[in-house]
Scaffold this motif. Structure first.
Motif, PDB file in Angstrom:
ATOM      1  N   VAL B   5       5.911   5.020   0.417  1.00  0.00           N
ATOM      2  CA  VAL B   5       5.320   5.451   1.468  1.00  0.00           C
ATOM      3  C   VAL B   5       3.941   4.687   1.786  1.00  0.00           C
ATOM      4  CG1 VAL B   5       4.598   7.556   2.737  1.00  0.00           C
ATOM      5  CG2 VAL B   5       6.331   7.729   1.094  1.00  0.00           C
ATOM      6  N   ILE B   6       2.952   4.831   1.063  1.00  0.00           N
ATOM      7  CA  ILE B   6       1.628   4.010   1.256  1.00  0.00           C
ATOM      8  C   ILE B   6       2.073   2.575   1.629  1.00  0.00           C
ATOM      9  CG2 ILE B   6      -0.495   3.264   0.126  1.00  0.00           C
ATOM     10  CD1 ILE B   6      -0.561   6.074  -0.923  1.00  0.00           C
ATOM     11  N   ALA B   7       2.941   1.829   0.695  1.00  0.00           N
ATOM     12  CA  ALA B   7       3.128   0.565   0.983  1.00  0.00           C
ATOM     13  C   ALA B   7       3.876   0.199   2.453  1.00  0.00           C
ATOM     14  CB  ALA B   7       3.998   0.031  -0.236  1.00  0.00           C
ATOM     15  N   SER B   8       4.746   1.141   2.704  1.00  0.00           N
ATOM     16  CA  SER B   8       5.445   0.801   4.085  1.00  0.00           C
ATOM     17  C   SER B   8       4.198   1.346   5.125  1.00  0.00           C
ATOM     18  CB  SER B   8       6.699   1.840   4.338  1.00  0.00           C
ATOM     19  OG  SER B   8       6.183   3.120   3.822  1.00  0.00           O
ATOM     20  N   ILE B   9       3.348   2.375   5.013  1.00  0.00           N
ATOM     21  CA  ILE B   9       2.358   2.259   6.025  1.00  0.00           C
ATOM     22  C   ILE B   9       1.366   1.278   6.037  1.00  0.00           C
ATOM     23  CG2 ILE B   9       0.152   3.725   6.276  1.00  0.00           C
ATOM     24  CD1 ILE B   9       1.558   6.075   5.481  1.00  0.00           C
ATOM     25  N   LYS B  10       1.310   0.471   4.891  1.00  0.00           N
ATOM     26  CA  LYS B  10       0.320  -0.464   4.956  1.00  0.00           C
ATOM     27  C   LYS B  10       0.844  -1.753   5.562  1.00  0.00           C
ATOM     28  CE  LYS B  10      -2.868  -0.093   1.132  1.00  0.00           C
ATOM     29  NZ  LYS B  10      -3.238  -0.638  -0.115  1.00  0.00           N
ATOM     30  N   VAL B  11       2.448  -2.030   5.333  1.00  0.00           N
ATOM     31  CA  VAL B  11       3.135  -3.247   6.044  1.00  0.00           C
ATOM     32  C   VAL B  11       3.064  -2.799   7.748  1.00  0.00           C
ATOM     33  CG1 VAL B  11       5.510  -4.024   6.378  1.00  0.00           C
ATOM     34  CG2 VAL B  11       4.311  -3.696   4.236  1.00  0.00           C
ATOM     35  N   GLY B  12       3.315  -1.258   7.769  1.00  0.00           N
ATOM     36  CA  GLY B  12       3.413  -1.052   9.351  1.00  0.00           C
ATOM     37  C   GLY B  12       1.766  -1.486   9.962  1.00  0.00           C
ATOM     38  N   LEU B  13       0.816  -1.236   9.279  1.00  0.00           N
ATOM     39  CA  LEU B  13      -0.643  -1.430   9.734  1.00  0.00           C
ATOM     40  C   LEU B  13      -0.878  -2.914  10.042  1.00  0.00           C
ATOM     41  CD1 LEU B  13      -2.916   0.839   8.040  1.00  0.00           C
ATOM     42  CD2 LEU B  13      -2.767   0.847  10.401  1.00  0.00           C
ATOM     43  N   ALA B  14      -0.290  -3.593   8.775  1.00  0.00           N
ATOM     44  CA  ALA B  14      -0.447  -5.088   9.057  1.00  0.00           C
ATOM     45  C   ALA B  14       0.354  -5.785  10.216  1.00  0.00           C
ATOM     46  CB  ALA B  14       0.225  -5.767   7.803  1.00  0.00           C
ATOM     47  N   ILE B  15       1.473  -5.125  10.633  1.00  0.00           N
ATOM     48  CA  ILE B  15       2.327  -5.687  11.622  1.00  0.00           C
ATOM     49  C   ILE B  15       1.356  -5.387  13.099  1.00  0.00           C
ATOM     50  CG2 ILE B  15       4.271  -5.362  12.995  1.00  0.00           C
ATOM     51  CD1 ILE B  15       5.680  -4.940  10.367  1.00  0.00           C
ATOM     52  N   LEU B  16       0.742  -3.944  13.035  1.00  0.00           N
ATOM     53  CA  LEU B  16       0.027  -3.574  14.010  1.00  0.00           C
ATOM     54  C   LEU B  16      -1.130  -4.576  14.204  1.00  0.00           C
ATOM     55  CD1 LEU B  16       0.297  -1.115  15.755  1.00  0.00           C
ATOM     56  CD2 LEU B  16      -1.388  -0.037  14.468  1.00  0.00           C
ATOM     57  N   PRO B  93      -9.176  -4.732   6.698  1.00  0.00           N
ATOM     58  CA  PRO B  93      -9.221  -4.195   5.483  1.00  0.00           C
ATOM     59  C   PRO B  93      -7.939  -3.272   5.233  1.00  0.00           C
ATOM     60  CG  PRO B  93     -10.734  -2.732   6.638  1.00  0.00           C
ATOM     61  CD  PRO B  93     -10.364  -3.877   7.579  1.00  0.00           C
ATOM     62  N   ILE B  94      -6.861  -3.921   4.844  1.00  0.00           N
ATOM     63  CA  ILE B  94      -5.535  -3.354   4.965  1.00  0.00           C
ATOM     64  C   ILE B  94      -5.132  -3.462   3.386  1.00  0.00           C
ATOM     65  CG2 ILE B  94      -3.104  -3.106   5.568  1.00  0.00           C
ATOM     66  CD1 ILE B  94      -4.166  -4.273   8.315  1.00  0.00           C
ATOM     67  N   PHE B  95      -4.732  -4.710   2.835  1.00  0.00           N
ATOM     68  CA  PHE B  95      -4.467  -5.085   1.733  1.00  0.00           C
ATOM     69  C   PHE B  95      -5.637  -5.455   0.957  1.00  0.00           C
ATOM     70  CE2 PHE B  95      -0.638  -5.858   4.298  1.00  0.00           C
ATOM     71  CZ  PHE B  95       0.263  -5.320   3.745  1.00  0.00           C
ATOM     72  N   TYR B  96      -5.873  -4.906  -0.306  1.00  0.00           N
ATOM     73  CA  TYR B  96      -7.238  -5.112  -0.954  1.00  0.00           C
ATOM     74  C   TYR B  96      -7.432  -6.624  -1.434  1.00  0.00           C
ATOM     75  CZ  TYR B  96     -10.935  -4.238  -4.209  1.00  0.00           C
ATOM     76  OH  TYR B  96     -12.138  -4.287  -4.754  1.00  0.00           O
TER      77      TYR B  96
END
Lengths: 146, 314
Positions: B5-16, B93-96
């Motif tokens: 879930v967190i991983a997919s949120i992060k991917v979504g944030l990256a696309i955003l 600051p999305i992916f550490y």
């Protein structure tokens, strides 16, 4: 009207070519892009390379030396493109109508919009650009990228 | 460790983030043109002008000069855009492990090097002069820029953007500690983003757009977009690295708004300077960068290192 036509209508990048002109038309073209008329409202931008341009502004009667260069510049422009001939010389060779050295712009490249006057007034050039935008939109609708 | 879930949120944030940077960079381009128009006393283009320009370029015919190097001419625009998109994810600051100043510095350089290669690939005398000037620009701004990054590392003890933000939450914004480094960073922007006092790379009156001369259609659109993204990314990087402060602790949305505000302010100032100044000659630009900007960054580096050696700073 789709995105394509709208984009072409509102984004005109101009390349200005001096085909053995006497520079009077050049001065009026510069006046036409000055703050008083501000064609950037219509999306007009002067670019330095024919590869970026949508509209070729030609001024002058085009003599035999310049004719191959004019043809080359026209061929370097990507489709769809519009040619605007500015001034009496580019329209019908002007005072050089029977000169042996003059070829005429419209015998070298196909011209779409003519602007009469020696030199034409700046607002006429702006009006010609608006006309060119309309033509460009029509041409863009028919243009299919290979 | 991380749940899907967190991983997919992060991917979504990256696309955003990538979408945000690419859309806002065009908006920043419009701000630049509008500010210039206001300085001239004109009305200026409507706000969607840059989007219309990009759409038009995408629909135009794609020409390649017969003298150009086919491989480089095709690959460099794609590489340039790829670097800019990665960069737009990396500055937030999305992916550490991705948000690292060293990586950001390398990717910023990749965008510039791609522009240099694009100029050489088109094999036009004007573009080659433009490429040489772009290489000169790389020589000029990389030294102070890297010194600024080293100074940040010396003070905060990390190059990770997450850690830098948490350091700033604890101690206050970095611009208070490193004002000269921040000034050097701001001075590096015009030559990186090819803005006016140092727009020697695509000098439109002498070199006719320089490196971009032979490009048309889709490739030009991609190169222009990547170049504009670089400008906006510099603004975002400045606002994150130098001016994030306690607001992040209370509210993430507030922090986002703060970053947007500071980056737009940065762009406004850069656009004003762009509109009000004339282009310097290349040797004057080199003098300026090698003396003033490098001196500013070195002074601040020394000011951080000496207390560290003496043991005043932890």
């Amino acid at each position: 009207m789709g995105v394509k036509e709208r984009a072409f209508r509102r984004s005109l990048w101009i390349y200005h070519f001096n085909a053995s002109s006497c520079n009077a038309c050049e001065i009026e073209i510069l006046a036409a892009i000055s703050p008083r008329y501000d064609p950037e409202r219509l999306g007009v931008k002067l670019v330095g390379s024919p590869r970026h341009a949508d509209i070729l502004l030609v001024a002058g009667p085009c003599n035999r030396v310049v004719a191959p260069m004019l043809k080359k510049v026209y061929e370097q422009m990507p489709e769809p493109k519009i040619v605007v001939a500015v001034g009496t010389c580019a329209l019908g060779r002007g005072v050089w109508y029977d000169s042996y050295a003059i070829v005429g712009v419209d015998e070298v490249i196909p011209v779409d919009v003519y602007v009469p006057g020696c030199p034409p007034r700046p607002y006429m050039i702006v009006a010609a650009l608006a006309e060119a935008a309309k033509l460009l939109e029509e041409r863009a609708a028919r243009f299919e990228k290979r | 460790m991380t749940s899907p879930v967190i991983a997919s949120i992060k991917v979504g944030l990256a696309i955003l983030a990538a979408l945000y940077i690419s859309l806002m960079s065009l908006y920043a381009g419009w701000i630049r043109r509008k500010v210039r128009a206001k300085v001239h006393g004109r009305v200026g283009p409507p706000w969607w002008q840059e989007y219309a320009d990009l759409a038009k370029l995408l629909f135009k015919e794609d020409l390649m000069p017969p003298t150009a190097n086919y491989g480089l001419f095709t690959v460099t625009p794609a590489l340039c855009l790829a670097a800019a998109l990665t960069l737009s994810v990396a500055v937030f600051p999305i992916f550490y492990s991705l948000s690292d100043l060293i990586l950001v510095a390398y990717l910023l350089m990749t965008v510039s090097v791609c522009l240099v290669l694009a100029g050489y690939a088109s094999n036009n005398p004007y573009s080659i002069v433009g490429s040489r000037r772009a290489l000169l620009g790389l020589l000029l701004y990389e030294l102070p820029f890297v010194i600024v990054l080293i100074t940040i590392f010396m003070l905060t003890g990390t190059t990770n953007i997450f850690e830098i933000i948490s350091w700033q939450i604890k101690h206050g914004p970095l611009i208070m500690y490193l004002p000269l480094s921040a000034a050097a960073f701001i001075l590096c922007t015009p030559i990186k983003a090819i803005l006016n006092p140092f727009s020697i790379v695509t000098a439109e009156t002498e070199l006719m757009e320089g490196v971009l001369l032979e490009y048309s259609g889709r490739r030009l659109a991609v190169l222009e977009l990547a170049h504009k993204m670089e400008f906006y990314i510099l603004a975002v990087l400045f606002s994150i690295v130098f001016t994030s402060w306690w607001v992040y602790e209370y509210n993430l949305a507030l922090w986002c708004l703060w970053v947007i505000f500071v980056s737009l302010l940065f762009i406004l100032v850069a656009s004003f300077v762009d509109a009000l100044t004339a282009r310097l000659q290349p040797y004057k630009a080199s003098k300026f960068y090698w003396i003033i900007t490098t001196a500013l960054s070195v002074i601040n580096l020394v000011a951080v290192i000496v207390p560290k050696i003496l043991g005043v700073l932890p």
